[in-house]
Design an enzyme around this catalytic site. Structure first.
Site, PDB file in Angstrom:
ATOM      1  N   GLU A 122      -4.387   0.879 -10.431  1.00  0.00           N
ATOM      2  CA  GLU A 122      -4.473  -0.381  -9.471  1.00  0.00           C
ATOM      3  C   GLU A 122      -5.545  -1.220  -9.882  1.00  0.00           C
ATOM      4  O   GLU A 122      -6.770  -0.745  -9.893  1.00  0.00           O
ATOM      5  CB  GLU A 122      -4.397   0.035  -7.978  1.00  0.00           C
ATOM      6  CG  GLU A 122      -4.240  -1.246  -7.114  1.00  0.00           C
ATOM      7  CD  GLU A 122      -4.154  -0.855  -5.589  1.00  0.00           C
ATOM      8  OE1 GLU A 122      -4.680   0.314  -5.479  1.00  0.00           O
ATOM      9  OE2 GLU A 122      -3.948  -1.727  -5.066  1.00  0.00           O
ATOM     10  N   GLY A 254     -13.054   4.862  -4.074  1.00  0.00           N
ATOM     11  CA  GLY A 254     -13.237   5.919  -2.848  1.00  0.00           C
ATOM     12  C   GLY A 254     -12.178   7.028  -3.302  1.00  0.00           C
ATOM     13  O   GLY A 254     -12.153   8.100  -3.429  1.00  0.00           O
ATOM     14  N   ALA A 255     -10.841   6.383  -3.353  1.00  0.00           N
ATOM     15  CA  ALA A 255      -9.657   7.073  -3.478  1.00  0.00           C
ATOM     16  C   ALA A 255      -8.406   6.233  -3.816  1.00  0.00           C
ATOM     17  O   ALA A 255      -8.721   5.015  -3.808  1.00  0.00           O
ATOM     18  CB  ALA A 255      -9.104   7.734  -2.008  1.00  0.00           C
ATOM     19  N   MET A 256      -7.473   6.768  -4.357  1.00  0.00           N
ATOM     20  CA  MET A 256      -6.365   5.816  -4.899  1.00  0.00           C
ATOM     21  C   MET A 256      -4.800   6.449  -4.561  1.00  0.00           C
ATOM     22  O   MET A 256      -4.856   7.915  -4.718  1.00  0.00           O
ATOM     23  CB  MET A 256      -6.516   5.693  -6.358  1.00  0.00           C
ATOM     24  CG  MET A 256      -5.117   5.012  -6.863  1.00  0.00           C
ATOM     25  SD  MET A 256      -5.100   3.292  -6.322  1.00  0.00           S
ATOM     26  CE  MET A 256      -3.342   3.099  -6.538  1.00  0.00           C
ATOM     27  N   HIS A 290      -5.876   7.454   5.285  1.00  0.00           N
ATOM     28  CA  HIS A 290      -5.520   6.238   4.671  1.00  0.00           C
ATOM     29  C   HIS A 290      -4.582   6.414   3.505  1.00  0.00           C
ATOM     30  O   HIS A 290      -3.598   5.732   3.296  1.00  0.00           O
ATOM     31  CB  HIS A 290      -7.002   5.686   4.205  1.00  0.00           C
ATOM     32  CG  HIS A 290      -6.990   4.533   3.453  1.00  0.00           C
ATOM     33  ND1 HIS A 290      -7.210   3.097   3.960  1.00  0.00           N
ATOM     34  CD2 HIS A 290      -6.396   3.779   2.385  1.00  0.00           C
ATOM     35  CE1 HIS A 290      -7.249   2.086   3.026  1.00  0.00           C
ATOM     36  NE2 HIS A 290      -6.713   2.492   1.934  1.00  0.00           N
ATOM     37  N   GLU A 291      -4.920   7.149   2.538  1.00  0.00           N
ATOM     38  CA  GLU A 291      -4.088   7.153   1.344  1.00  0.00           C
ATOM     39  C   GLU A 291      -2.631   7.903   1.720  1.00  0.00           C
ATOM     40  O   GLU A 291      -1.715   7.475   1.045  1.00  0.00           O
ATOM     41  CB  GLU A 291      -4.895   8.100   0.389  1.00  0.00           C
ATOM     42  CG  GLU A 291      -6.246   7.651  -0.097  1.00  0.00           C
ATOM     43  CD  GLU A 291      -6.304   6.228  -0.460  1.00  0.00           C
ATOM     44  OE1 GLU A 291      -5.395   5.466  -0.777  1.00  0.00           O
ATOM     45  OE2 GLU A 291      -7.349   5.517  -0.216  1.00  0.00           O
ATOM     46  N   HIS A 294      -0.599   5.036   3.117  1.00  0.00           N
ATOM     47  CA  HIS A 294       0.062   4.230   1.610  1.00  0.00           C
ATOM     48  C   HIS A 294       1.335   4.918   1.147  1.00  0.00           C
ATOM     49  O   HIS A 294       2.313   4.070   0.419  1.00  0.00           O
ATOM     50  CB  HIS A 294      -0.976   4.303   0.581  1.00  0.00           C
ATOM     51  CG  HIS A 294      -2.092   2.986   0.890  1.00  0.00           C
ATOM     52  ND1 HIS A 294      -1.858   1.782   1.182  1.00  0.00           N
ATOM     53  CD2 HIS A 294      -3.489   3.182   0.679  1.00  0.00           C
ATOM     54  CE1 HIS A 294      -2.937   1.271   1.089  1.00  0.00           C
ATOM     55  NE2 HIS A 294      -3.711   1.755   0.824  1.00  0.00           N
ATOM     56  N   GLU A 313      -3.841  -2.816   2.459  1.00  0.00           N
ATOM     57  CA  GLU A 313      -4.954  -2.084   2.759  1.00  0.00           C
ATOM     58  C   GLU A 313      -5.412  -2.254   4.314  1.00  0.00           C
ATOM     59  O   GLU A 313      -5.818  -1.252   4.735  1.00  0.00           O
ATOM     60  CB  GLU A 313      -6.081  -2.876   2.136  1.00  0.00           C
ATOM     61  CG  GLU A 313      -5.980  -2.589   0.518  1.00  0.00           C
ATOM     62  CD  GLU A 313      -5.819  -1.150  -0.012  1.00  0.00           C
ATOM     63  OE1 GLU A 313      -5.880  -0.234   1.006  1.00  0.00           O
ATOM     64  OE2 GLU A 313      -5.528  -0.789  -1.106  1.00  0.00           O
TER      65      GLU A 313
HETATM   66  N1  BES Z   1      -5.519   1.196  -3.196  1.00  0.00           N
HETATM   67  C1  BES Z   1      -7.009   1.564  -2.801  1.00  0.00           C
HETATM   68  C2  BES Z   1      -7.804   1.843  -3.793  1.00  0.00           C
HETATM   69  C3  BES Z   1      -8.336   0.702  -4.948  1.00  0.00           C
HETATM   70  C4  BES Z   1      -9.329  -0.197  -4.556  1.00  0.00           C
HETATM   71  C5  BES Z   1      -7.548   0.419  -5.984  1.00  0.00           C
HETATM   72  C6  BES Z   1      -9.676  -1.196  -5.491  1.00  0.00           C
HETATM   73  C7  BES Z   1      -7.995  -0.784  -6.810  1.00  0.00           C
HETATM   74  C8  BES Z   1      -9.109  -1.345  -6.477  1.00  0.00           C
HETATM   75  C9  BES Z   1      -7.166   2.581  -1.802  1.00  0.00           C
HETATM   76  O1  BES Z   1      -5.924   2.832  -1.179  1.00  0.00           O
HETATM   77  C10 BES Z   1      -8.382   2.485  -0.779  1.00  0.00           C
HETATM   78  O2  BES Z   1      -8.185   1.443  -0.068  1.00  0.00           O
HETATM   79  N2  BES Z   1      -9.317   3.133  -1.229  1.00  0.00           N
HETATM   80  C11 BES Z   1     -10.617   2.846  -0.449  1.00  0.00           C
HETATM   81  C12 BES Z   1     -10.955   4.173   0.661  1.00  0.00           C
HETATM   82  C13 BES Z   1     -10.547   3.662   1.713  1.00  0.00           C
HETATM   83  C14 BES Z   1     -10.366   4.821   2.823  1.00  0.00           C
HETATM   84  C15 BES Z   1     -11.179   2.706   2.542  1.00  0.00           C
HETATM   85  C16 BES Z   1     -11.751   2.879  -1.330  1.00  0.00           C
HETATM   86  O3  BES Z   1     -11.634   3.341  -2.583  1.00  0.00           O
HETATM   87  O4  BES Z   1     -12.804   2.404  -1.195  1.00  0.00           O
HETATM   88 ZN    ZN Z   2      -5.941   1.621   0.386  1.00  0.00          ZN
END
Ligand code: BES
Ligand code: ZN
Length: 829
Positions: A122, A254-256, A290-291, A294, A313
């Protein structure tokens, strides 16, 4: 689309010695109109051979790569249509920029350097692993095979269906995925360790590097509970046979939410009761939640295009809190949501340089830029407000229809509003549009006229530039004769009848707006705060709004300081920490001013009162949130040079050096930072040694933070330089930079250092890295208006695509701080 993918058959053979991989790809496509050219997305790949089979005829094909547009054109000698098969053999790079198919590095138990290969696709980086239609709407099925050296194992979205020996290598074949988008695909190869557990038909695993899987127990247990809970809420079973949670040592965000194979930073997945803090545990829970959200919202039903990224998001942000709260009500996550989500969102959205939630995006660089507090946090608040407006029951009913209807398909925001609107029989679209199509949020001015309240709305901004435009559909909760009802205020001015004591607007703070009360009403409310006869959320909100009005110039600092006195008996977590935080911010902004001691005294007194109630050590049965408050208060008192705190912190640090387990993880951040604040170069060396010595990334980050808390400029400069060494992972490079910017003794050295190091620093993380935005934003903590021109010129000379909006926001913040300081000087003259 003229040519669309139906199924991808993909075989990858990563080489962790020379950091390359080879790929074999077979794509089944449907061609709706005869064509002899096929256009795909592709970046940093080399094509070895390509042919196409159509109608049992084989055509060898020519290929043309366009690096700039990241595309691959396949030229076939004859026009073809209907079903066809594309065969591509190619090679690629396992890069170190944390995008696409990349390598991550770590040390094993005996100190040997090891590598693993992992992916982050992503928003638009699947094209760095295989030629594809790299758009969320081009859904297809995928059959993945990973060929690895014997000592490695492999992970993908689905379960392994066969493991074959191929000479010195092993080929792992995975079950065919459901119809899905490319950005959710996952590939992982490494010397992994697993912690597994089965629940119902689903196999759950924590995947880590060797020696770490035990620390996944907390996340694993919670994940299983969350999946069941989401299944019940959505009315749809989790559709895959397995769900992996993977800890990756190098990770950009942070996570995906890769479907069935969620990836995390180690600090956001691994919990060790001996060394991890309460804050970490809570953060892990929220991110897992959160994940997992999704997996339905985003993975099963996907946005048509990235302009609805915010919906993806913000929905996950909102649901994350909602579901963790069910399991851990004592954490009071909805209270924390006000501080961490709403306050952050309002901070950004009260800038002229903010943007509407719903924005047009075309290119990958534009997509990356909108992963910000508006998409996540304001969006999350708007959804919460919507749920409050239509009721929980209708919100959920609409959502269930939406998810059923669009399963394995794509949808737009409007599709969701329609379903919720239908379920609620309410005009949801017009209400929601007023919050997502226009920038900003309202300030509601409230006055009393006999038995009525007169309300007027206008946009709330921190920098005054003249008349503000904007009209919102504001759900206002009004209490009359002890019953609370909701009213939708849709006009600039409105009048509502209330009982004599029912003047609190936005009670419970579900609405995304600030309230400005007339002086008589505020005075009356102040009395209610003092008696604690209104809820803690309302007590929090009153001073929170007043503080924002003080920063914007709609009210005065003296008024805020005066109002803050009514919180002397306060016992609620967010209220105490917000009052303390606001006072501390005023103190910190004015350290060079003559009147600073006045603010310091008030701040110190308040913090001391809070500290007196909670002390150094956790008491049996104390509220959960004390663990969070304690660290904050001790850290802040240390920064105010409180003697008692400083001495005790040093004592506890000495004990920690003898026995690390003697210091509660919840106190470590605060103790290390207070010790640094009062420390010298010897202390610095100790912290640096500890940084290198401790094992987990969470512990390392504590010392990295402490290295930013010295008063000596030379030491701070050392920390800035240290951030660029191989001892700091590129994913954490921004931490020391931002922290030194936040240290008032780092003010003078920061900007010259950043200018000098911008080019290499920029190169290290790559164009479009979100870390760059964070660094640009941190400039606002060191600069004043006199530097505005210079900062602008610097970035003009050193263009940094993807940070343009952040730069505007930073400059605006700088002006706001300078204006505030000027007003404070007049007030305290
Ligand atoms: N889909 C996002 C990860 C992401 C962020 C991919 C930016 C590509 C570009 C994931 O679901 C997400 O939101 N991750 C957050 C953590 C969240 C709990 C706030 C992150 O990575 O900060
Ligand atoms: Zn997210």
């Amino acid at each position: 689309m003229q040519v669309s993918p139906v199924h991808y058959d993909l075989t990858f053979e990563p080489n962790l010695d020379d950091f390359t991989f080879s790929g074999k790809e077979i794509i089944d496509v449907k061609i709706s109109k005869p064509t002899n050219t096929i256009l795909l997305d592709s970046a940093e790949l080399k094509i070895k051979s390509c042919h196409v089979i159509s109608n049992n005829q084989k055509f060898s094909a020519k290929t043309r790569l366009d690096e700039k547009n990241e595309s691959l054109t396949i030229l076939i000698p004859k026009k073809i249509s209907g079903a066809a098969r594309i065969f591509i053999d190619y090679t690629g790079i396992l890069n170190d920029r944390l995008v696409g198919f990349y390598r991550s590095q770590y040390k094993d138990k005996s100190g040997n350097t090891k590598y693993l290969a992992t992916t982050q696709f992503e928003a638009a980086d699947a094209r760095r692993a295989f030629p594809c239609w790299d758009e969320p709407a081009a859904k297809a099925t995928f059959g993945i095979t990973l060929v690895t050296e014997k000592n490695y194992t492999a992970v993908s979205n689905m379960n392994i269906i066969s493991k074959k020996t191929l000479g010195k290598k092993t080929a792992y074949a995975f079950a065919k995925t459901p119809v899905m988008s490319t950005y959710l695909l996952y590939l992982g190869v490494g010397e992994f360790e697993y912690l597994s557990s089965k629940q119902g038909k689903v196999q759950y695993r924590i995947i880590t590097t060797k020696g770490n899987s035990k620390k996944g127990k907390f996340a694993l247990d919670l994940c299983k509970k969350l999946v069941t809970s989401y299944e019940n809420y959505f009315g749809i079973k989790y559709p895959l046979p397995k769900l992996d949670l993977i800890a990756v040592p190098d990770f950009a965000s942070g996570a995906m939410e890769n479907w069935g194979a969620i990836t995390f930073r180690e600090t956001i997945l691994l919990y060790d009761p001996k060394t991890s803090s309460t804050q970490t545990k809570q953060y892990i829970a929220e991110v897992v939640s959160h994940e997992v959200a999704h997996q339905w919202f985003g993975n099963l039903v996907t946005m048509e295009w990235w302009n609805d990224l915010w919906l993806n998001e913000s929905f996950a942000t909102f649901m994350a809190t909602k579901f963790v709260d069910k399991f851990y009500p004592s954490w009071k996550l909805w209270d924390q949501f006000l501080e961490d989500t709403m306050n952050v969102a309002m901070g950004l959205d009260s800038l002229h340089s903010s943007h509407p939630i719903d924005v047009k995006v075309n290119k990958p660089s534009e997509i990356r830029e909108i992963f910000d507090a508006i998409s996540y946090d304001k969006g999350g608040c708007v959804l919460r407000m919507l749920e409050g407006f239509v009721t929980e029951k209708n919100f959920r009913a609409g959502l269930r229809v939406y998810l059923k209807k669009f399963s394995y398909k794509n949808a737009k925001g409007d599709d969701l509003w329609n379903e919720i609107g239908t379920a609620a029989r309410m005009p949801v679209r017009t209400m929601i549009n007023s919050w997502i199509k226009q920038v900003g949020f309202p300030m509601v001015d409230v006055k009393r006229q006999n038995s009525k309240l007169v309300l007027a709305q206008k946009r709330f901004v921190l920098e005054q530039k003249g008349r503000e435009k904007g009209l919102w559909h504001i759900p206002v909760s009004v209490t009359q004769d002890r019953t609370t009802r909701n009213k939708l205020v849709t006009k600039q001015c409105d009048v509502i009848p209330v009982g004599p004591s029912d003047v609190m607007i936005n009670s419970g703070r579900h609405g995304f707006y600030r309230v400005k009360y007339s002086p008589d009403l505020l005075d009356y409310l102040k009395g209610l705060v003092l008696q604690k006869s209104i809820s803690h959320v309302d007590r929090w909100a009153l001073q929170n709004d007043l503080f924002a009005l003080c920063v914007s110039g709609d009210d005065t600092a003296k008024n805020y300081l005066d109002f803050s006195k009514s919180y002397e008996n306060e016992d609620d977590y967010i209220t105490q920490s917000n009052v303390a935080g606001n006072l501390y911010a005023l103190y910190n902004r004015t350290v060079e001013e003559r009147f600073n001691y006045e603010i310091k005294e008030i701040t110190h007194d308040f913090l001391k009162t809070v500290f007196a109630k909670i002390g150094w050590d956790a008491k049996k049965g104390e509220p959960y949130t004390n663990a969070l408050l304690r660290g904050f208060v001790i850290g802040a008192l240390g920064k105010l040079d409180d003697e008692e705190i400083t001495v005790e912190a040093q004592k506890r640090f000495a004990a920690y050096l003898k026995n690390p387990l003697s210091l509660n993880p919840d106190l470590q951040d605060a103790v290390f930072s207070v010790v640094a604040w009062s420390g010298d170069s010897k202390t610095y060396q100790k912290m640096l040694d500890l940084y290198k010595k401790v094992k987990t990334q969470e512990e390392k980050l504590r010392f990295l933070g402490a290295l930013c808390n010295f008063k000596d400029e030379k030491l701070l400069l050392r920390t800035l330089n240290f951030s660029q060494t191989k001892d700091v992972r590129s994913q954490n490079m921004h931490v020391p930079i931002i922290r030194v910017a936040g240290n008032r003794y780092g003010k003078k050295i920061f900007w010259p250092w950043l200018k000098k190091n911008w080019k290499p620093l920029h190169k290290k993380v790559g164009v479009g890295s979100p870390l760059l935005n964070r660094i640009v934003a941190s400039i606002s903590t060191v600069a004043d208006s006199s530097m505005e021109k210079e900062i602008k010129q610097f970035f003009k000379k050193n263009p940094t695509p993807g940070t343009e909006r952040t730069l505007d926001q930073t400059l605006e913040r700088i002006r706001i701080h300078t204006n505030l300081l000027q007003r404070l000087r007049l007030e305290f003259a």
